[in-house]
Design a protein around this motif. Structure first.
Motif, mmCIF file in Angstrom:
data_model
loop_
_atom_site.group_PDB
_atom_site.id
_atom_site.type_symbol
_atom_site.label_atom_id
_atom_site.label_comp_id
_atom_site.label_asym_id
_atom_site.label_seq_id
_atom_site.Cartn_x
_atom_site.Cartn_y
_atom_site.Cartn_z
ATOM 1 N N PRO A 14 5.931 9.804 -13.486
ATOM 2 C CA PRO A 14 6.815 8.781 -14.046
ATOM 3 C C PRO A 14 6.231 7.383 -13.840
ATOM 4 C CG PRO A 14 8.022 10.253 -12.588
ATOM 5 C CD PRO A 14 6.569 10.557 -12.414
ATOM 6 N N VAL A 15 6.365 6.539 -14.852
ATOM 7 C CA VAL A 15 5.975 5.134 -14.763
ATOM 8 C C VAL A 15 7.275 4.340 -14.783
ATOM 9 C CG1 VAL A 15 4.719 3.233 -15.840
ATOM 10 C CG2 VAL A 15 3.788 5.567 -15.939
ATOM 11 N N LEU A 16 7.582 3.665 -13.675
ATOM 12 C CA LEU A 16 8.838 2.933 -13.538
ATOM 13 C C LEU A 16 8.556 1.439 -13.469
ATOM 14 C CD1 LEU A 16 10.522 5.231 -10.874
ATOM 15 C CD2 LEU A 16 10.749 5.309 -13.355
ATOM 16 N N THR A 17 9.336 0.665 -14.195
ATOM 17 C CA THR A 17 9.142 -0.779 -14.285
ATOM 18 C C THR A 17 10.016 -1.513 -13.272
ATOM 19 O OG1 THR A 17 8.650 -0.555 -16.630
ATOM 20 C CG2 THR A 17 9.246 -2.747 -15.869
ATOM 21 N N TYR A 18 9.400 -2.489 -12.602
ATOM 22 C CA TYR A 18 10.083 -3.323 -11.616
ATOM 23 C C TYR A 18 9.735 -4.785 -11.886
ATOM 24 C CZ TYR A 18 10.930 0.905 -8.881
ATOM 25 O OH TYR A 18 11.350 2.141 -8.462
ATOM 26 N N PHE A 32 12.026 5.279 0.919
ATOM 27 C CA PHE A 32 11.836 6.669 0.514
ATOM 28 C C PHE A 32 10.618 7.335 1.129
ATOM 29 C CE2 PHE A 32 13.992 5.483 -3.782
ATOM 30 C CZ PHE A 32 15.232 5.476 -3.166
ATOM 31 N N GLY A 33 9.795 6.579 1.862
ATOM 32 C CA GLY A 33 8.637 7.162 2.523
ATOM 33 C C GLY A 33 7.456 7.417 1.600
ATOM 34 N N PHE A 34 7.438 6.773 0.434
ATOM 35 C CA PHE A 34 6.302 6.920 -0.471
ATOM 36 C C PHE A 34 5.105 6.166 0.117
ATOM 37 C CE2 PHE A 34 9.269 7.217 -4.424
ATOM 38 C CZ PHE A 34 9.773 8.409 -3.947
ATOM 39 N N ALA A 35 3.907 6.422 -0.411
ATOM 40 C CA ALA A 35 2.702 5.764 0.095
ATOM 41 C C ALA A 35 1.863 5.250 -1.072
ATOM 42 C CB ALA A 35 1.881 6.741 0.934
ATOM 43 N N GLU A 36 1.498 3.987 -0.987
ATOM 44 C CA GLU A 36 0.641 3.412 -2.033
ATOM 45 C C GLU A 36 -0.744 4.025 -1.933
ATOM 46 O OE1 GLU A 36 -0.306 -0.956 -3.916
ATOM 47 O OE2 GLU A 36 0.041 -0.838 -1.761
ATOM 48 N N ARG A 37 -1.315 4.411 -3.079
ATOM 49 C CA ARG A 37 -2.657 4.993 -3.075
ATOM 50 C C ARG A 37 -3.656 4.152 -3.853
ATOM 51 N NH1 ARG A 37 -4.429 7.562 -7.555
ATOM 52 N NH2 ARG A 37 -6.003 8.700 -6.402
ATOM 53 N N VAL A 38 -3.223 3.450 -4.901
ATOM 54 C CA VAL A 38 -4.113 2.588 -5.680
ATOM 55 C C VAL A 38 -3.334 1.353 -6.110
ATOM 56 C CG1 VAL A 38 -5.461 2.348 -7.818
ATOM 57 C CG2 VAL A 38 -5.506 4.512 -6.571
ATOM 58 N N ARG A 39 -3.944 0.183 -5.943
ATOM 59 C CA ARG A 39 -3.357 -1.082 -6.388
ATOM 60 C C ARG A 39 -4.170 -1.568 -7.581
ATOM 61 N NH1 ARG A 39 -2.619 -5.318 -1.776
ATOM 62 N NH2 ARG A 39 -1.333 -3.578 -1.120
ATOM 63 N N ILE A 40 -3.484 -1.957 -8.645
ATOM 64 C CA ILE A 40 -4.147 -2.428 -9.856
ATOM 65 C C ILE A 40 -3.703 -3.867 -10.093
ATOM 66 C CG2 ILE A 40 -4.518 -2.013 -12.321
ATOM 67 C CD1 ILE A 40 -3.419 0.953 -11.535
ATOM 68 N N GLY A 41 -4.557 -4.819 -9.764
ATOM 69 C CA GLY A 41 -4.179 -6.226 -9.824
ATOM 70 C C GLY A 41 -3.212 -6.532 -8.690
ATOM 71 N N GLU A 42 -2.889 -7.797 -8.513
ATOM 72 C CA GLU A 42 -2.010 -8.165 -7.404
ATOM 73 C C GLU A 42 -0.562 -7.763 -7.664
ATOM 74 O OE1 GLU A 42 -0.643 -8.982 -3.873
ATOM 75 O OE2 GLU A 42 -2.761 -8.871 -4.388
ATOM 76 N N ASN A 43 -0.087 -7.929 -8.891
ATOM 77 C CA ASN A 43 1.314 -7.608 -9.174
ATOM 78 C C ASN A 43 1.450 -6.906 -10.528
ATOM 79 O OD1 ASN A 43 3.979 -7.661 -8.176
ATOM 80 N ND2 ASN A 43 4.492 -9.333 -9.553
ATOM 81 N N ALA A 46 0.899 -0.194 -9.398
ATOM 82 C CA ALA A 46 0.498 0.498 -8.181
ATOM 83 C C ALA A 46 0.778 1.974 -8.386
ATOM 84 C CB ALA A 46 1.263 -0.027 -6.975
ATOM 85 N N GLN A 47 -0.127 2.811 -7.899
ATOM 86 C CA GLN A 47 0.104 4.254 -7.892
ATOM 87 C C GLN A 47 0.595 4.617 -6.493
ATOM 88 O OE1 GLN A 47 -3.505 6.264 -9.032
ATOM 89 N NE2 GLN A 47 -3.768 4.999 -10.852
ATOM 90 N N MET A 48 1.623 5.456 -6.457
ATOM 91 C CA MET A 48 2.197 5.841 -5.168
ATOM 92 C C MET A 48 2.302 7.350 -5.060
ATOM 93 S SD MET A 48 5.138 2.991 -4.486
ATOM 94 C CE MET A 48 4.960 3.174 -2.697
ATOM 95 N N ARG A 49 2.055 7.858 -3.856
ATOM 96 C CA ARG A 49 2.296 9.267 -3.563
ATOM 97 C C ARG A 49 3.773 9.431 -3.221
ATOM 98 N NH1 ARG A 49 -2.452 8.309 -0.810
ATOM 99 N NH2 ARG A 49 -4.234 9.447 -1.620
ATOM 100 N N ALA A 50 4.359 10.484 -3.747
ATOM 101 C CA ALA A 50 5.752 10.822 -3.441
ATOM 102 C C ALA A 50 5.752 12.304 -3.095
ATOM 103 C CB ALA A 50 6.648 10.535 -4.637
ATOM 104 N N GLY A 51 5.522 12.623 -1.828
ATOM 105 C CA GLY A 51 5.351 14.017 -1.444
ATOM 106 C C GLY A 51 4.119 14.562 -2.142
ATOM 107 N N GLU A 52 4.266 15.677 -2.861
ATOM 108 C CA GLU A 52 3.148 16.251 -3.608
ATOM 109 C C GLU A 52 3.055 15.671 -5.012
ATOM 110 O OE1 GLU A 52 3.054 20.518 -3.451
ATOM 111 O OE2 GLU A 52 3.558 20.519 -1.330
ATOM 112 N N GLY A 53 3.995 14.793 -5.374
ATOM 113 C CA GLY A 53 4.006 14.167 -6.689
ATOM 114 C C GLY A 53 3.518 12.735 -6.617
ATOM 115 N N ILE A 56 4.084 5.743 -10.784
ATOM 116 C CA ILE A 56 3.379 4.486 -11.008
ATOM 117 C C ILE A 56 4.442 3.400 -11.089
ATOM 118 C CG2 ILE A 56 1.988 3.129 -12.618
ATOM 119 C CD1 ILE A 56 0.498 5.732 -13.315
ATOM 120 N N VAL A 57 4.257 2.360 -10.306
ATOM 121 C CA VAL A 57 5.129 1.192 -10.321
ATOM 122 C C VAL A 57 4.463 0.181 -11.241
ATOM 123 C CG1 VAL A 57 6.102 -0.660 -8.909
ATOM 124 C CG2 VAL A 57 5.929 1.665 -7.982
ATOM 125 N N ALA A 58 5.150 -0.189 -12.326
ATOM 126 C CA ALA A 58 4.580 -1.095 -13.327
ATOM 127 C C ALA A 58 5.334 -2.418 -13.343
ATOM 128 C CB ALA A 58 4.648 -0.451 -14.710
#
Length: 142
Positions: A14-18, A32-43, A46-53, A56-58
């Protein structure tokens, strides 16, 4: 599926907009305990791990818009976790609005629903038992 370190390895992402990507990443990690794995630009993203899933935060821009309060629920993301009650309390402590308290369902899951800082709806689910769909009114198709 070929591996590529530049994209999450989950089949569905899922790509979610913030409105503020960095704030959203920090909040999703705390709540929620997610973990950032890749940052694309400053803002930008970002790609985040959510358990085994993964998610993307856009950023809010171009055609993308974050949910608007009072506009109804346009989507929900489900994430499976091991301890639903502890997860719910962590989310509540970080400021998540708990829309549905943890409850058990006849299909073998214990779930709760939360709304995050931008209004995205999340369902978290803990498996309690392996239940065949026919036992609660579902139909196995394949």
């Amino acid at each position: 599926m070929k591996a590529n370190r530049s994209i999450p390895d989950a089949a569905v992402v899922p790509v979610l907009t913030y409105p503020d990507v960095r704030r959203a990443v920090a909040w999703l990690e705390a709540a929620f305990g997610f973990a950032e794995r890749v940052r694309i630009g400053e803002n930008h993203r970002a790609q985040m791990r959510a358990g085994e899933g993964a998610i993307i935060v856009a950023d809010d821009g171009s055609e993308r818009r974050a949910p608007e309060p009072g506009a109804g629920v346009t989507h929900a993301v489900m994430v499976r976790v091991d301890d639903i009650d502890a997860h719910c309390e962590r989310a509540r402590g970080a400021g998540a609005r708990i829309v549905m308290e943890p409850a058990e369902f006849p299909y073998g899951e214990r779930q709760y629903q939360a709304e995050d800082l931008a209004g995205h709806r999340w369902t978290f689910s803990q498996t309690l038992a392996d239940v065949e769909p026919e036992a609660w009114g579902g139909t196995t198709v394949t």
